[in-house]
Design an enzyme around this catalytic site. Structure first.
Site, short mmCIF file in Angstrom:
data_model
loop_
_atom_site.label_atom_id
_atom_site.label_comp_id
_atom_site.label_asym_id
_atom_site.label_seq_id
_atom_site.Cartn_x
_atom_site.Cartn_y
_atom_site.Cartn_z
N GLU A 437 7.94 -21.86 -9.81
CA GLU A 437 8.16 -20.42 -9.86
C GLU A 437 9.55 -20.12 -10.41
OE1 GLU A 437 8.88 -16.67 -6.77
OE2 GLU A 437 8.26 -18.63 -6.00
N ASP A 510 9.03 -20.43 -4.03
CA ASP A 510 10.00 -20.08 -3.00
C ASP A 510 9.29 -19.88 -1.66
OD1 ASP A 510 11.96 -20.10 -4.92
OD2 ASP A 510 11.96 -17.92 -5.22
N ASP A 512 9.11 -17.51 0.45
CA ASP A 512 9.14 -16.10 0.84
C ASP A 512 7.78 -15.49 0.55
OD1 ASP A 512 9.06 -15.88 -1.90
OD2 ASP A 512 11.08 -15.06 -2.12
N ASP A 514 6.75 -13.42 -1.84
CA ASP A 514 6.33 -13.53 -3.24
C ASP A 514 5.90 -14.95 -3.58
OD1 ASP A 514 6.68 -10.87 -3.82
OD2 ASP A 514 8.71 -11.11 -4.61
#
Length: 648
Positions: A437, A510, A512, A514
């Site tokens: 990502e 990541d 998180d 997203d």
């Protein structure tokens, strides 16, 4: 209950029904031959084998209730109110029928046609294999006014069958603890078991299954009067059907065998089309799932496609086209359930049916009854044909898009996307690709990788949700086209696992919200459009650390809050002068850190994506990525306490 009750419908079930073939030693030497694998899938198969025996009692008309309990110590208890395993002495063996069933391979009432007309526990190896692969097992049988008990260690009896009480009830209770030396994990998953029991309750309208997990205090009860029709409605609860009610097709097929005996196949089918693009067709034999299909699935697919083509041409609804099977099944949810005596499977795990009579039976009944339905419901027929024709047009458009992509790549003299940093190794079994990502993290990964066998493909933002997109639109999306070309096996119906360029496809995002969304979108793409990648265990999730704890020149990486607390305690406690860094994104790590923590095969931690239950996986992707918000909300609420390492 006495022997006169055992003889209902002419069926005799006593110690004389027990036939034995010797030997359990081979089970512990090669357990995968008997339960498919020793991973989580094989572990859960132990429970299925025991429950299938109780379901056989239900199908024979002798049981109505099954209680399944995961106990606090990780053992599992399965209790039914059937006839109880025979406990009398088997003449050929000189020991109790209970002991023969639970300690001898290929022993049980399934080998005596008078004991069971229809059986899911076909081979008679089920409970004995579970016994062999368990640290301990206890069997309690209520039968003939008495309570009988026998216990075992790794398949070996602790002593003879004992009478421990009196009762006016009947039934069998099996409790077992899987042997941790035989399995990669002995941790049972509630959702996987729940899905199996729910399915069996849909397929057996007379049974009530009570399931309790005492580790988490979760419990549920499954009983469905609506059968396979209600099953299809349940599967479509997160989808949008294009006709109101499932189409129900059922009947009995009879033919004589070489000796003049009547062979019967009972066929029960329910099907409903949705506005989606993925098919969800599941098959069962004697209530046992056959994920690899077989002859009954072939009969269904052949008859479905032929019926739609015939009806469409007879009624001028198909203009100069002939539907293929994939066109006829786009957006279809269906359950094919058959019951028959002596089904022939390709393995002990019963994943693919080989009986030729099943194909003839399903083709015959499906062909006749589906034609009748289409003739009697012209509006539904037109809706289905319109959907199938749209699928045909989409398939043709996708073919043109693939051909154009191939031609374009040839004209540009390159077949790999420019953003791909490929590896030098050409043997796919030694190669891995990291789908990373973000451009920043992608740059760090490219600099930190081992160029010999690690390839890096950065992706920007969230890819297309393939759950709601037809295949012909996928290759218009740059990131999906780059992914498809880089991995090398194609996409959709044309995906060829033999042509992939990497045997490890690693999603690295990541930690998180997203990142979790991007990972889910990628997993949906792989499952829906490159499914063999997932089925063969080639897809992984990278697990980058959340924290770095430093004390002077000493540093430790921590992958969750528990590891952080432990590291802090071991490095001097909260009052020590510790430098704690919280990584909110992959881009915050330099190339060396990313290599050490996430990419170095000697140190990294990765999760391999496995499909323990294909039907459960299908429902999960439909829930998470479909249009219906409420089921997704319910799923998130139910599983919120299981989420870790989520930075919101």
């Amino acid at each position: 209950m006495g022997k006169e009750d055992d003889m209902r419908n002419g069926e005799v079930y006593d110690e004389n029904s027990i036939k034995a073939l010797k030997g359990l030693e081979a089970v512990r030497v090669r357990p995968g031959m008997y339960i498919g694998s020793t991973d989580t899938r094989g572990l859960h198969h132990l429970v299925y084998e025991v429950v299938d025996n109780s379901i056989d009692e239900v199908m024979a008309g002798f049981a109505t209730k099954i209680d399944v309990t995961v106990n606090p110590d990780g053992s599992v208890s399965v209790a039914d109110d059937g006839r109880g395993i025979p406990t009398g002495i088997v003449p050929e063996e000189g020991k109790s029928g209970l002991e023969v069933c639970l300690t001898d391979l290929h022993a049980g009432g399934k080998f005596d046609q008078n004991a069971y007309k229809v059986s899911g526990g076909l081979h008679g190896v089920g409970v004995s294999v579970v016994n062999a692969l368990s640290t301990w097992m206890v069997a309690i049988v209520k039968r003939d006014g008495k309570v009988h008990r026998q216990s075992y260690k790794t398949g070996i009896p602790d002593g003879p069958v004992e009478v421990i009480g009196e009762t006016d009830e009947t039934g069998t209770t099996i409790t077992f603890l899987p042997d941790p030396t035989m399995f990669e994990t002995v941790d049972f998953d509630f959702d996987t078991l729940q899905n199996r029991f729910r399915n069996q309750a849909f397929l057996n309208t007379k049974v009530t299954i009570n399931f309790e997990d005492k580790r988490s205090e979760k419990r549920d009860t499954y009983h469905y009067d609506g059968g396979v029709s209600e099953f299809v409605k349940f599967l479509n609860r997160t989808k949008t059907p294009i006709h109101d009610s499932p189409i129900c097709i059922n009947g009995e097929y009879h033919e004589k065998d070489a000796e003049g005996r009547d062979r019967v196949v009972i066929v029960d089918i329910a099907m409903q089309y949705t506005d989606g693009y993925n098919e969800s067709v599941d098959s069962f034999v004697n209530t046992v799932s056959t994920p690899d299909g077989g002859t009954h699935m072939t009969g269904f697919r052949t008859s479905l496609t032929k019926s739609l083509n015939d009806y469409g041409k007879e009624n001028n609804l198909l203009k100069d086209i002939t539907l293929e099977g994939s066109d006829a099944r786009e957006g279809l949810t269906a359950i094919i359930s058959i019951k028959m005596a002596d089904p022939q499977f390709e393995s002990q795990t019963k994943e693919k049916l080989g009986s030729s009579i099943a194909q003839t039976a399903v083709t015959s009944i499906m062909g006749e009854k589906f034609k009748e339905y289409l003739d009697e419901h012209p509006q539904v027929a037109q809706t289905i044909l319109k959907k199938a024709q749209s699928a045909y047009e989409g398939r043709m458009a996708a073919k043109k898009a693939r051909d154009a992509t191939r031609r374009k790549s040839l004209l540009e003299s390159t077949s790999l996307p420019g953003k791909l940093a490929d590896c030098s190794e050409k043997d796919p079994s030694k190669c891995e690709i990291f789908i990373v990502e973000g451009e920043s993290a992608g740059g760090s990964a490219k600099m930190g990788r081992d160029r010999a066998f690690q390839a890096i493909l950065p992706i920007r933002g969230k890819i297309l949700n393939v759950e709601k997109t037809r295949q012909d639109k996928l290759l218009d999306h740059d990131e999906i086209r780059n992914l498809t070309i880089a991995i090398g096996g194609g996409i959709g119906r044309d995906f060829d696992i033999s042509k992939i360029r990497y045997h490890k496809v690693v999603i690295m995002t990541d930690a998180d919200v997203d990142g979790a969304h991007i990972a889910t979108l990628l997993l949906t793409l792989f499952y829906r459009q490159m499914r063999p990648l997932v089925e063969q265990g080639y897809v992984y999730l990278a697990m980058p650390p959340l924290y770095r704890v430093m004390k002077g020149k000493t540093q430790r990486y921590c992958y969750n809050d528990a590891e952080l607390a432990k590291a802090v305690a071991e490095m001097g406690g909260p009052d020590a002068k510790l430098n704690i860094s919280r990584y909110k994104g992959l881009g915050e790590m330099n190339p060396q850190q990313l290599w050490e923590t996430t990419m170095d095969p000697d140190q990294r931690y990765m999760k391999r994506i496995e499909i323990a239950d294909a039907m459960l996986a299908d429902q999960l992707f439909s829930t998470l990525m479909g249009d219906d918000v409420e089921p997704r909300r319910e799923f998130i609420i139910e599983h919120a306490n299981e989420v870790t390492n989520l930075d919101v």
